[in-house]
Design a protein around this motif. Structure first.
Motif, PDB file in Angstrom:
ATOM      1  N   MET A 333       0.846  -1.197   0.000  1.00  0.00           N
ATOM      2  CA  MET A 333       0.000   0.000   0.000  1.00  0.00           C
ATOM      3  C   MET A 333       0.881   1.247   0.000  1.00  0.00           C
ATOM      4  N   ASN A 334       0.258   2.379  -0.262  1.00  0.00           N
ATOM      5  CA  ASN A 334       1.003   3.639  -0.192  1.00  0.00           C
ATOM      6  C   ASN A 334       1.077   4.110   1.248  1.00  0.00           C
ATOM      7  N   TYR A 335       2.187   4.691   1.612  1.00  0.00           N
ATOM      8  CA  TYR A 335       2.286   5.341   2.911  1.00  0.00           C
ATOM      9  C   TYR A 335       1.188   6.417   2.940  1.00  0.00           C
ATOM     10  N   GLY A 336       0.402   6.453   3.994  1.00  0.00           N
ATOM     11  CA  GLY A 336      -0.687   7.437   4.049  1.00  0.00           C
ATOM     12  C   GLY A 336      -2.044   6.809   3.747  1.00  0.00           C
ATOM     13  N   ASP A 337      -2.052   5.604   3.181  1.00  0.00           N
ATOM     14  CA  ASP A 337      -3.330   4.920   2.919  1.00  0.00           C
ATOM     15  C   ASP A 337      -4.011   4.596   4.253  1.00  0.00           C
ATOM     16  N   THR A 338      -5.338   4.466   4.182  1.00  0.00           N
ATOM     17  CA  THR A 338      -6.121   4.248   5.405  1.00  0.00           C
ATOM     18  C   THR A 338      -6.709   2.835   5.448  1.00  0.00           C
ATOM     19  N   ALA A 339      -7.360   2.557   6.600  1.00  0.00           N
ATOM     20  CA  ALA A 339      -8.035   1.264   6.763  1.00  0.00           C
ATOM     21  C   ALA A 339      -9.087   1.092   5.668  1.00  0.00           C
ATOM     22  N   GLU A 340      -9.732   2.198   5.318  1.00  0.00           N
ATOM     23  CA  GLU A 340     -10.754   2.123   4.264  1.00  0.00           C
ATOM     24  C   GLU A 340     -10.117   1.795   2.900  1.00  0.00           C
ATOM     25  N   ASP A 341      -8.955   2.382   2.642  1.00  0.00           N
ATOM     26  CA  ASP A 341      -8.252   2.053   1.391  1.00  0.00           C
ATOM     27  C   ASP A 341      -7.943   0.562   1.333  1.00  0.00           C
ATOM     28  N   LEU A 342      -7.539   0.013   2.470  1.00  0.00           N
ATOM     29  CA  LEU A 342      -7.231  -1.418   2.510  1.00  0.00           C
ATOM     30  C   LEU A 342      -8.497  -2.233   2.225  1.00  0.00           C
ATOM     31  N   ALA A 343      -9.621  -1.767   2.805  1.00  0.00           N
ATOM     32  CA  ALA A 343     -10.899  -2.459   2.595  1.00  0.00           C
ATOM     33  C   ALA A 343     -11.236  -2.490   1.106  1.00  0.00           C
ATOM     34  N   PHE A 344     -11.029  -1.354   0.429  1.00  0.00           N
ATOM     35  CA  PHE A 344     -11.302  -1.310  -1.011  1.00  0.00           C
ATOM     36  C   PHE A 344     -10.362  -2.245  -1.775  1.00  0.00           C
ATOM     37  N   ARG A 356     -16.028  -0.686  10.433  1.00  0.00           N
ATOM     38  CA  ARG A 356     -14.846  -0.359  11.237  1.00  0.00           C
ATOM     39  C   ARG A 356     -13.780  -1.430  10.996  1.00  0.00           C
ATOM     40  N   ALA A 357     -12.600  -1.178  11.551  1.00  0.00           N
ATOM     41  CA  ALA A 357     -11.526  -2.167  11.433  1.00  0.00           C
ATOM     42  C   ALA A 357     -11.019  -2.484  12.826  1.00  0.00           C
ATOM     43  N   LEU A 358     -10.267  -3.562  12.936  1.00  0.00           N
ATOM     44  CA  LEU A 358      -9.667  -3.929  14.214  1.00  0.00           C
ATOM     45  C   LEU A 358      -8.189  -4.176  13.992  1.00  0.00           C
ATOM     46  N   ASN A 359      -7.396  -3.673  14.915  1.00  0.00           N
ATOM     47  CA  ASN A 359      -5.962  -3.895  14.823  1.00  0.00           C
ATOM     48  C   ASN A 359      -5.649  -5.281  15.392  1.00  0.00           C
ATOM     49  N   GLY A 360      -5.032  -6.125  14.552  1.00  0.00           N
ATOM     50  CA  GLY A 360      -4.751  -7.508  14.962  1.00  0.00           C
ATOM     51  C   GLY A 360      -3.768  -7.616  16.113  1.00  0.00           C
ATOM     52  N   ARG A 361      -2.972  -6.589  16.333  1.00  0.00           N
ATOM     53  CA  ARG A 361      -2.006  -6.662  17.434  1.00  0.00           C
ATOM     54  C   ARG A 361      -2.597  -6.120  18.725  1.00  0.00           C
ATOM     55  N   THR A 362      -3.181  -4.919  18.642  1.00  0.00           N
ATOM     56  CA  THR A 362      -3.672  -4.288  19.882  1.00  0.00           C
ATOM     57  C   THR A 362      -5.142  -4.600  20.127  1.00  0.00           C
ATOM     58  N   ILE A 365     -10.172  -0.769  18.126  1.00  0.00           N
ATOM     59  CA  ILE A 365     -11.075  -0.449  17.019  1.00  0.00           C
ATOM     60  C   ILE A 365     -10.477   0.706  16.215  1.00  0.00           C
ATOM     61  N   LEU A 366     -10.526   0.583  14.912  1.00  0.00           N
ATOM     62  CA  LEU A 366      -9.957   1.623  14.050  1.00  0.00           C
ATOM     63  C   LEU A 366     -11.040   2.167  13.130  1.00  0.00           C
ATOM     64  N   GLY A 367     -11.044   3.461  12.970  1.00  0.00           N
ATOM     65  CA  GLY A 367     -12.014   4.086  12.054  1.00  0.00           C
ATOM     66  C   GLY A 367     -11.522   4.007  10.623  1.00  0.00           C
ATOM     67  N   ARG A 368     -12.394   4.477   9.707  1.00  0.00           N
ATOM     68  CA  ARG A 368     -12.026   4.386   8.295  1.00  0.00           C
ATOM     69  C   ARG A 368     -10.793   5.221   7.952  1.00  0.00           C
ATOM     70  N   ASN A 369     -10.552   6.284   8.743  1.00  0.00           N
ATOM     71  CA  ASN A 369      -9.417   7.150   8.422  1.00  0.00           C
ATOM     72  C   ASN A 369      -8.117   6.758   9.104  1.00  0.00           C
ATOM     73  N   TYR A 370      -8.146   5.636   9.804  1.00  0.00           N
ATOM     74  CA  TYR A 370      -6.916   5.177  10.466  1.00  0.00           C
ATOM     75  C   TYR A 370      -5.814   5.023   9.418  1.00  0.00           C
ATOM     76  N   GLN A 371      -4.667   5.635   9.679  1.00  0.00           N
ATOM     77  CA  GLN A 371      -3.560   5.540   8.725  1.00  0.00           C
ATOM     78  C   GLN A 371      -2.753   4.259   8.958  1.00  0.00           C
TER      79      GLN A 371
END
Ligand SMILES: Nc1nc2c(ncn2[C@@H]2O[C@H](COP(=O)(O)OP(=O)(O)OP(=O)(O)O)[C@@H](O)[C@H]2O)c(=O)[nH]1
Ligand SMILES: [Mg+2]
Length: 385
Positions: A333-344, A356-362, A365-371
């Motif tokens: 992915m590009n540096y700066g891409d978000t959780a939503e970009d990954l979803a797409f 929403r997204a979840l961080n597999g390590r911590t 909960i992550l929002g769509r704009n999580y970098q």
């Protein structure tokens, strides 16, 4: 995600096809004479990165690429082109048709041959001069492609009054450029707003900016195995590889003579001669003056192109997909891409239904704009249609 394609360019005989063959595992023509390659070769190479499966203590099951002792090999498109000489952009040598194969690359490796025409070792200055000449050809070719049909383009433009950024996007569409890239180039340089007034120098300047900033050309010195005093070249700023070693390693691995592509420890299968050759290769890498091509790829992609790797999963605890495959996907992915970009990237429907997204390590909960961060393991929760 960013689509990535790394081009291998350079003078004839530099070892481009040897490098391409070793990294893609495909057979292509290699020869100790100029212009062995007559048509571009396309293939899939790899960059390596630490695989998060190590933290999990369980092996991963990559859908694409593979993993070796915790080192994940992520597929990347590659293209090997015929040798470039001074005048290539005007059709000399193998001509300039094949240069079009570089048009959709994300970065270009300018592979340098330390052995000059008289078989003598070139010094760092001579090498840099050769590298400049090759890079100049690439800029020239870009300029001529960019300038073609200029009058027609100018005429159309002067009637429509579209903004500079938009006009350049149209004019450079052949090179697969993004609006963001064009904006950044324009911000750094001062081109006049009325593109119809651009001079030949302006066009060349724009092309130069593109090849240094958007589609960087990276110098890599090949045939390190033939250089005794490698330190001199390292001190002069060169990154040194050996395509010949890479190809030997790839073959030794396929023949079961070594434990891995990265782990060169000999297995029981090799004979004494083979073991001796491998230990010489190991020694040369251990000197620290030469690096593996996979590391060059990772360096180019992560440092020069600002990319990161993200691992989407279905289960944030087990880091697996619905079928239990651990860390099946690794997306560049590009540096700066978000959780939503990954979803797409996973699927348009997942992107559109993003909740929403979840961080597999911590497990946060992550929002769509999580970098996204490099090596993130992310579960995406989305509405399904
Ligand atoms: N010693 C040594 N020889 C190499 C290395 N890489 C390539 N060669 C040799 O250099 C010659 C040219 O290799 P190619 O891979 O065909 O070179 P190329 O850049 O693709 O050449 P063109 O297609 O003609 O532009 C062959 O004889 C290779 O075996 C290297 O790292 N070390
Ligand atoms: Mg070749």
């Amino acid at each position: 995600m960013s689509s990535l394609k790394i081009g291998i360019a350079g003078k004839p005989n530099a070892g481009k096809s040897t490098l391409f063959s070793s990294i893609t595992g495909t057979m292509v023509a290699i020869g100790n004479y100029a212009f062995t390659t007559t048509e571009p070769n396309d293939g899939i190479g790899f960059m390596d990165t630490q695989c998060p499966h190590v933290e999990l203590g369980k092996f991963c099951n990559p859908k694409r690429g593979r993993c070796e002792n915790g080192i994940r090999f992520i597929p990347v498109e590659m293209v090997d082109v015929p040798g470039l000489i001074e005048g290539s952009s005007e059709g000399k040598g193998m001509g300039n048709m094949f240069m079009d194969a570089l048009r959709d690359t994300t970065a270009i490796i300018n592979l340098l041959n330390p052995i000059g025409e008289d078989r003598k070792l070139l010094n760092p200055e001579e090498l840099n001069m050769e590298a400049d000449a090759i890079e100049n050809e690439i800029v020239q070719w870009f300029t001529s492609r960019f300038s073609s049909d200029w009058d027609k383009f100018s005429r159309k433009l002067s009637q429509s009054h579209i903004p500079l950024e938009e006009a350049l996007l149209q004019k450079a569409s052949f090179f697969n450029m993004k609006q963001k890239d064009i904006r950044e180039t324009l911000q750094k340089h001062h081109f006049q707003e009325d593109i119809t007034k651009w001079t030949a120098d302006d066009k060349k300047e724009f092309s130069r900016a593109v090849t240094s900033e958007i589609r960087p050309i990276i110098r890599i010195l090949n045939k390190g195995d033939l250089i005794e005093d490698r330190k001199k070249y390292v001190d002069a700023g060169f990154t040194i590889i050996s395509s010949d070693y890479e190809l030997s390693i790839e073959r030794a691995f396929n023949g079961g003579l070594i434990k891995g592509i990265k782990d060169l420890t000999p297995t029981e299968r090799g004979n004494e001669k083979q073991k001796h050759a491998l230990s010489k290769i190991q020694e040369d890498y251990a000197s620290g003056t030469m690096i593996r091509i996979f590391d060059v790829m990772a360096w180019v992609i992560k440092e020069k192109l600002n990319k990161i790797v993200a691992y989407p999963v279905y289960d944030e605890t087990k880091w697996c997909d619905k079928d239990g495959n651990i860390l099946p996907d690794a997306f560049i992915m590009n540096y700066g891409d978000t959780a939503e970009d990954l979803a797409f990237e996973v699927h348009t429907d997942i992107g559109e239904g993003f909740i929403r997204a979840l961080n597999g390590r911590t497990k946060m909960i992550l929002g769509r704009n999580y970098q996204l961060k490099d090596s993130d393991v992310i579960r995406i929760i989305a509405k399904t249609k």
